[in-house]
Design an enzyme around this catalytic site. Structure first.
Site, short mmCIF file in Angstrom:
data_model
loop_
_atom_site.label_atom_id
_atom_site.label_comp_id
_atom_site.label_asym_id
_atom_site.label_seq_id
_atom_site.Cartn_x
_atom_site.Cartn_y
_atom_site.Cartn_z
N GLY A 43 35.06 30.30 37.50
CA GLY A 43 34.83 30.34 39.12
C GLY A 43 33.87 31.20 39.37
CB ALA A 44 30.55 32.21 38.29
N GLY B 91 33.34 36.39 41.38
CA GLY B 91 33.42 36.15 39.87
C GLY B 91 31.91 36.17 39.30
CE LYS C 79 41.32 42.30 49.38
NZ LYS C 79 40.51 41.28 48.44
CG ASN D 255 42.74 39.45 52.42
OD1 ASN D 255 43.14 39.88 51.31
ND2 ASN D 255 41.64 39.81 53.00
CG ASN E 67 40.36 36.71 55.21
OD1 ASN E 67 40.04 37.88 55.36
ND2 ASN E 67 39.99 36.13 53.90
CB SER F 146 36.43 35.44 51.78
OG SER F 146 37.67 35.68 51.96
CD GLU G 152 42.08 32.47 49.27
OE1 GLU G 152 42.63 32.83 47.84
OE2 GLU G 152 41.28 33.26 49.69
#
Length: 334
Positions: free
Chosen positions: A10-11, A15, A213, A217, A221, A282, A294
Site C-alpha cells: 500500500g504505497a 507508505g 492520536k 482523528n 477527520n 486524510s 476510513e
C-alpha cells in the site's frame, strides 16, 4: 532479526514516503518493493517514486520494485502496510503470501486496529475480536496478531500526482508491540527505519499512543469531510471547535475506561492542533478523490466500544450517521 527485504504493501501517501526513504538510503543493502495500483503504480514503474519533503528544495527520486500482484514478490523479512483499516481485510491473503517464519508486519493505522485487544492486560477484553474491523477473522487467521508491530504515524502526506508524494511537515512514527514488550524485533525494525531518516520512537504502551492520536482523528477527520474545511478553517470556527472539543472528550472517556493513558488534556490537544497548518485531513483527501472513507476505525469503533463498556458517545454517534451517509452518496456519485 535480520532485515534484508522490505515490502511496503500500500504505497500511497505514507507508505510511498517510507518506501522512498528506505530505497533512497545511502549504502542501501535492503531490497525494497512496493504493492500499489492504478496510475500511481504505472508511474512508479516507468519513472520511479518521487518524494518531496517539507523543507526539501528538490525531491528524492528512487527506483523500487513495484507490482499490483504480491504473488510476484519473494517472501519478505519485513512487511509495512500503508493501507487504511477498511482496505486491510481484502489484502489479507496477499500480505500472508509475503510472510515466512519470523516475518513481522508493521501496521500503520489510524483509529482502533483489528489486533487491539491481543495480549491486552488493562481492559478486561483480552483477545476480543470485532467483525467490523476484520470480517470473518481473516486478518487474525492469515496474518496473526503475534506478527504485528503497531505503528502510530504523526506525518502529513499526500499523493500530489501519480508517483509523486509530498510531506506537509517533518513527522514522526511510534512503534510498539501489542504485548508491551521492548523486543529485539522492535529494536531492529526501529533501527532500520531510523537509518533511513525517519523519526522513530518505540513504546511499551502502543495502545495509549493509539488513543492519543484518535483524540484528533475521531474529531477532525469526519468533521473536515462533512464541511470540506482545511484544518486552519476548522480551527478558526468557534462552533466547529466546540464540536471538536465534545468529540475529544468522548474519546477521553472511552479510552480511560479501557485503560489508556493520555499524555495531553483536551485543551492541550486543541492547542497543539493549531500548529498543524492549512492541510487536508486524510478523510477529506479521500472524499475529494471519490474513495471510500476510513470511518469504522475512527468513529465506528469509538461508538461500538462506548456501547460495550456503557460510556455514552452521543456526539460521535451523530457524526457517525452523517459521515456514513456522506460516504455512501460520495461513492455513488463517483
Amino acid at each position: 532479526m535480520s532485515i534484508k527485504s522490505i515490502c511496503i504493501y500500500g504505497a500511497g501517501a505514507l507508505g510511498g514516503a517510507i518506501a522512498a526513504k528506505l530505497a533512497g538510503k545511502e549504502d542501501n543493502d535492503i531490497d525494497v518493493s512496493v504493492v500499489a495500483r492504478g496510475a500511481h503504480l504505472d508511474t512508479i514503474r516507468s519513472h520511479g517514486l518521487s518524494l518531496r519533503g517539507a523543507d526539501a528544495e528538490t525531491p528524492l527520486k528512487v527506483r523500487v520494485t513495484a507490482t499490483d500482484d504480491p504473488k510476484t514478490l519473494p517472501r519478505q523479512d519485513l512487511v509495512i502496510t500503508g493501507l487504511k483499516g477498511h482496505q486491510l481485510p481484502p489484502a489479507a491473503e496477499g500480505i500472508a503470501g509475503l510472510l515466512k517464519q519470523g516475518t513481522r508486519v508493521v501496521m500503520i493505522l489510524n483509529g482502533i486496529p483489528w489486533w487491539y485487544f491481543h495480549r491486552d492486560t488493562r481492559s478486561g477484553y483480552a483477545e476480543l475480536q470485532f467483525d467490523e474491523l476484520d470480517p470473518g477473522g481473516r486478518l487474525w487467521r492469515l496474518i496473526g496478531p503475534d506478527r504485528v508491530i503497531g505503528c502510530v504515524a504523526y506525518q502529513g502526506a499526500e499523493v500530489a500526482s501519480p508517483g509523486e508524494i509530498r510531506l506537509s511537515h517533518n513527522g514522526r512514527f511510534v512503534l510498539g508491540e501489542p504485548s508491551g514488550e521492548m523486543s529485539a524485533d522492535l529494536s531492529a525494525i526501529a533501527a532500520v527505519l531510523t537509518g533511513a531518516g525517519l523519526s522513530i520512537t518505540t513504546t511499551a504502551d502502543i495502545r495509549s499512543e493509539i488513543w492519543s492520536k484518535l483524540m484528533g482523528n475521531a474529531a477532525f477527520n469526519p468533521i473536515s469531510a462533512l464541511t470540506r474545511a482545511l484544518m486552519t478553517d476548522i480551527m478558526a470556527d468557534p462552533s466547529l471547535m466546540d464540536l471538536i472539543s465534545k468529540v475529544m472528550k468522548e474519546v477521553r472517556a472511552v479510552g480511560d475506561a479501557v485503560g489508556a493513558h493520555f499524555a495531553m488534556s483536551v485543551e492541550q490537544r486543541l492547542e497543539q492542533s493549531r500548529h498543524i497548518g492549512g492541510v487536508r485531513t486524510s478523510m477529506l483527501q479521500d472524499l475529494i478523490g471519490g474513495k471510500a472513507l476510513e470511518i469504522t476505525p475512527l468513529v465506528g469503533m469509538l461508538v461500538a466500544l462506548g456501547r460495550l463498556i456503557a460510556v455514552p458517545t452521543p456526539v460521535s454517534e451523530t457524526i457517525l450517521t452523517l459521515v456514513t451517509q456522506l460516504d455512501r452518496e460520495n461513492r455513488r456519485g463517483n
